[in-house]
Write an enzyme that holds these catalytic residues in place. Structure first.
Site, PDB file in Angstrom:
ATOM      1  N   HIS A  38      17.640  40.501  34.372  1.00 20.31           N
ATOM      2  CA  HIS A  38      18.823  41.539  35.065  1.00 20.31           C
ATOM      3  C   HIS A  38      20.117  40.658  34.647  1.00 20.31           C
ATOM      4  CE1 HIS A  38      21.156  42.796  38.435  1.00 20.31           C
ATOM      5  NE2 HIS A  38      20.064  43.783  38.483  1.00 20.31           N
ATOM      6  N   ASP A  65      12.351  46.585  39.450  1.00 23.45           N
ATOM      7  CA  ASP A  65      11.419  47.717  38.917  1.00 23.45           C
ATOM      8  C   ASP A  65      10.315  47.031  38.606  1.00 23.45           C
ATOM      9  OD1 ASP A  65      13.351  49.763  39.017  1.00 23.45           O
ATOM     10  OD2 ASP A  65      14.455  48.516  37.313  1.00 23.45           O
TER      11      ASP A  65
HETATM   12  N1  ACO Z   1      12.101  40.525  27.773  1.00 22.55           N
HETATM   13  C1  ACO Z   1      12.575  39.574  26.626  1.00 22.55           C
HETATM   14  N2  ACO Z   1      13.721  39.105  26.426  1.00 22.55           N
HETATM   15  C2  ACO Z   1      14.702  39.340  27.288  1.00 22.55           C
HETATM   16  C3  ACO Z   1      14.554  40.166  28.404  1.00 22.55           C
HETATM   17  C4  ACO Z   1      13.268  40.725  28.456  1.00 22.55           C
HETATM   18  N3  ACO Z   1      13.194  41.595  29.566  1.00 22.55           N
HETATM   19  N4  ACO Z   1      15.728  40.561  28.906  1.00 22.55           N
HETATM   20  C5  ACO Z   1      16.532  39.750  28.372  1.00 22.55           C
HETATM   21  N5  ACO Z   1      15.981  38.864  27.551  1.00 22.55           N
HETATM   22  C6  ACO Z   1      16.651  38.070  26.369  1.00 22.55           C
HETATM   23  C7  ACO Z   1      17.261  38.950  25.277  1.00 22.55           C
HETATM   24  O1  ACO Z   1      16.550  38.847  23.992  1.00 22.55           O
HETATM   25  C8  ACO Z   1      18.523  37.659  24.823  1.00 22.55           C
HETATM   26  O2  ACO Z   1      17.767  36.654  24.392  1.00 22.55           O
HETATM   27  P1  ACO Z   1      18.825  35.791  23.475  1.00 22.55           P
HETATM   28  O3  ACO Z   1      19.953  35.230  24.130  1.00 22.55           O
HETATM   29  O4  ACO Z   1      17.652  34.664  22.870  1.00 22.55           O
HETATM   30  O5  ACO Z   1      19.396  36.893  22.147  1.00 22.55           O
HETATM   31  C9  ACO Z   1      18.696  37.089  26.266  1.00 22.55           C
HETATM   32  O6  ACO Z   1      17.474  37.207  27.373  1.00 22.55           O
HETATM   33  C10 ACO Z   1      19.860  37.823  27.208  1.00 22.55           C
HETATM   34  O7  ACO Z   1      19.736  39.184  27.119  1.00 22.55           O
HETATM   35  P2  ACO Z   1      20.647  40.428  27.293  1.00 22.55           P
HETATM   36  O8  ACO Z   1      20.051  41.717  26.898  1.00 22.55           O
HETATM   37  O9  ACO Z   1      21.957  39.978  26.687  1.00 22.55           O
HETATM   38  O10 ACO Z   1      20.933  39.967  28.940  1.00 22.55           O
HETATM   39  P3  ACO Z   1      21.610  41.032  29.886  1.00 22.55           P
HETATM   40  O11 ACO Z   1      21.579  40.201  31.176  1.00 22.55           O
HETATM   41  O12 ACO Z   1      22.646  41.626  29.445  1.00 22.55           O
HETATM   42  O13 ACO Z   1      20.387  41.838  30.100  1.00 22.55           O
HETATM   43  C11 ACO Z   1      18.921  43.436  30.912  1.00 22.55           C
HETATM   44  C12 ACO Z   1      19.779  42.519  31.244  1.00 22.55           C
HETATM   45  C13 ACO Z   1      19.388  44.738  30.171  1.00 22.55           C
HETATM   46  C14 ACO Z   1      18.161  44.084  32.319  1.00 22.55           C
HETATM   47  C15 ACO Z   1      17.756  42.929  29.980  1.00 22.55           C
HETATM   48  O14 ACO Z   1      17.057  41.772  30.995  1.00 22.55           O
HETATM   49  C16 ACO Z   1      16.473  43.947  29.915  1.00 22.55           C
HETATM   50  O15 ACO Z   1      16.510  44.624  28.899  1.00 22.55           O
HETATM   51  N6  ACO Z   1      15.441  43.796  30.657  1.00 22.55           N
HETATM   52  C17 ACO Z   1      14.306  44.868  30.601  1.00 22.55           C
HETATM   53  C18 ACO Z   1      14.727  46.260  30.991  1.00 22.55           C
HETATM   54  C19 ACO Z   1      14.674  46.252  32.509  1.00 22.55           C
HETATM   55  O16 ACO Z   1      14.141  45.788  33.385  1.00 22.55           O
HETATM   56  N7  ACO Z   1      15.943  46.811  33.432  1.00 22.55           N
HETATM   57  C20 ACO Z   1      15.940  46.849  34.681  1.00 22.55           C
HETATM   58  C21 ACO Z   1      16.975  46.023  35.100  1.00 22.55           C
HETATM   59  S1  ACO Z   1      17.209  46.403  37.019  1.00 22.55           S
HETATM   60  C22 ACO Z   1      18.112  47.881  37.120  1.00 22.55           C
HETATM   61  O17 ACO Z   1      18.771  48.292  36.391  1.00 22.55           O
HETATM   62  C23 ACO Z   1      17.886  48.430  38.311  1.00 22.55           C
END
Ligand code: ACO
Length: 426
Positions: free
Chosen positions: A304, A361
């Protein structure tokens, strides 16, 4: 003396005021940064930028705290129905009995959708995504209700109309996509019971409204009702900042929510769990794939932008899974897979180091499946819950004397000036 921060650029000192929120959060007020220094900030995704002052929702991503208007989400989910929470978000306080009755009457009075709108529904291809339909239909509502919201009363009627009609329209889109007759709202049912009835009642099999399902739906929508400046809410505010009408702003918010990194994640989680089940239930393999930087796969329902701990809403949702499955008298194999996946991920160093925990979710799809909601409607369910939050933010923006048209800057990295060469000489 008011707190300030000094920024030194090329040996020159610039002072900027500090704004402190009611929970102690500090922000450097950089509104004069560009004018004073010629510099801008670089913050893709705006993770370090406050776009407004807001008194609606407080989150602490480190501690896993979420409060609407000061009330902890756990307290609201346990003790309030969705209509009370709508009232809270829109008005700042929980309703007393007579206020509650008054808005319930308004929600009932505004629950019907203009008969002419049914033609629109009928003409979408059957395979249309319900989020696209909902976004278009909310925008279209403006043509049916073009009144200006110049008084408090007109404003309230518009808000109640939206909260009531969008629910009716969502159920209608489901019925029409299945080729089924529309079920009208009933005055003797509560907001949530009405939605379930409009979704599932049938002339050949009358829908039995289970109290536990109504409670679960109330809780589901309470948990989704607001989440401060997330992607869709910022979109609503952004469109609202151009003074576009509220229907256009909400329609854009629904479009933003559609994305799989935002509201679309609840559907993506169930599809991911289904894939894992079909491929023999190997949760470790899914975790390994999510860690592989050469694989675009991410563990949906994990991570998140703000919470770097367990999402407080996910905890409540997880408990609700067992309750609704017991009442539905069914076992969902996806719940077992979700629990195994959670256990493996939470014990994995990559997930620990990246602070990746289940978000709302991760378990919400299992609750929705138990209620009988089809997967293509999952994100619509999220949108219905988020509606009062979006409206509250739109209202707060309109009332904000410091509001500005959303217009971020950029760091230009393209070609510097060059001259056009005539086409035959290129
Ligand atoms: N699985 C694997 N790796 C992940 C995940 C995941 N679900 N989420 C983040 N990471 C990793 C990224 O690869 C990145 O790794 P690195 O730093 O080694 O390159 C690091 O964690 C940070 O990722 P970002 O995308 O920059 O983090 P951000 O906080 O912006 O992302 C997000 C948040 C978009 C929700 C992300 O965690 C994600 O894509 N999750 C899966 C989709 C999801 O569940 N979305 C619902 C969110 S809740 C809502 O909107 C209601």
């Amino acid at each position: 003396m008011a707190e300030t921060v000094t920024i030194i650029i090329d040996g020159e000192k610039y002072e900027f005021p500090v704004i402190t929120g009611s929970e102690g959060e500090k922000a450097i007020d950089i509104r004069q940064l560009r004018a004073k220094t010629g510099y801008i900030t670089y913050d893709p995704g705006f993770g370090n930028s406050g776009s407004c002052k807001s008194a609606i929702t407080y989150m602490d991503g480190k501690k896993g705290v979420l409060r609407y208007r000061g009330y902890p989400i756990e307290d609201l989910a346990e003790n309030c129905c969705f209509v009370e929470v709508c009232y809270l978000l829109l008005n700042g306080d929980l309703p007393n009995r007579s206020e509650y009755q008054r808005v319930s009457v308004m929600l009932n009075d505004h629950s019907l959708v203009h008969e002419d709108m049914q033609i629109f529904f009928q003409n979408f291809p059957r395979s249309s995504n319900p989020m696209g339909i909902l976004s278009s239909m909310v925008n279209a509502l403006r043509s049916f209700y073009p009144e200006l919201m110049t008084t408090e009363e007109a404003m309230e009627i518009t808000f109640m109309r939206l909260i009531s009609k969008v629910r009716t329209m969502a159920a209608m889109s489901h019925r029409i996509s299945r080729g089924h007759k529309i079920v009208y709202p009933r005055p003797d049912y509560s907001y949530c019971a009405n939605f379930l009835n409009m979704m599932f009642d049938s002339p050949v099999r009358p829908y039995e409204i289970k109290k536990e399902f109504v409670d679960a739906l109330n809780m589901f929508w309470v948990l989704h009702a607001d989440h401060e400046q997330n992607c869709s809410t910022s979109t609503v505010r952004g469109v609202g900042s151009a003074r576009a009408n509220i229907y256009a702003a909400l329609s854009a918010g629904i479009a933003a929510l559609w994305g799989p990194l935002h509201g679309g994640a609840n559907r993506a989680v169930v599809e991911m769990l289904e894939d894992i089940r079909k491929n023999g239930g190997d949760v470790k393999k899914a975790v390994e794939r999510a860690k592989d930087k050469n694989d675009p796969f991410r563990l949906m329902g994990f991570g998140h932008s703000v919470y770097k701990t367990y999402d407080p809403r996910a905890k409540i949702m997880k408990k609700m899974c067992d309750k609704v499955l017991a009442v539905a008298n069914t076992q969902d194999p996806l719940l077992d897979i979700a629990m195994q996946l959670e256990e493996v991920a939470l014990n994995d160093d990559y997930f620990k180091d990246h602070n990746l925990y289940p978000n709302i979710d991760f378990y919400s799809g299992i609750v929705l499946r138990a209620l009988g909601i089809p997967v293509e409607m999952f994100t619509v369910m999220f949108a219905l819950g988020r509606l009062p939050g979006w409206i509250a933010h739109w209202r707060e923006l309109m009332d904000d004397p410091e509001k500005k048209l959303f217009r971020p800057r950029q760091v230009y990295v393209g070609e510097t000036e060059r001259r056009v060469i005539p086409i035959d000489e290129r």
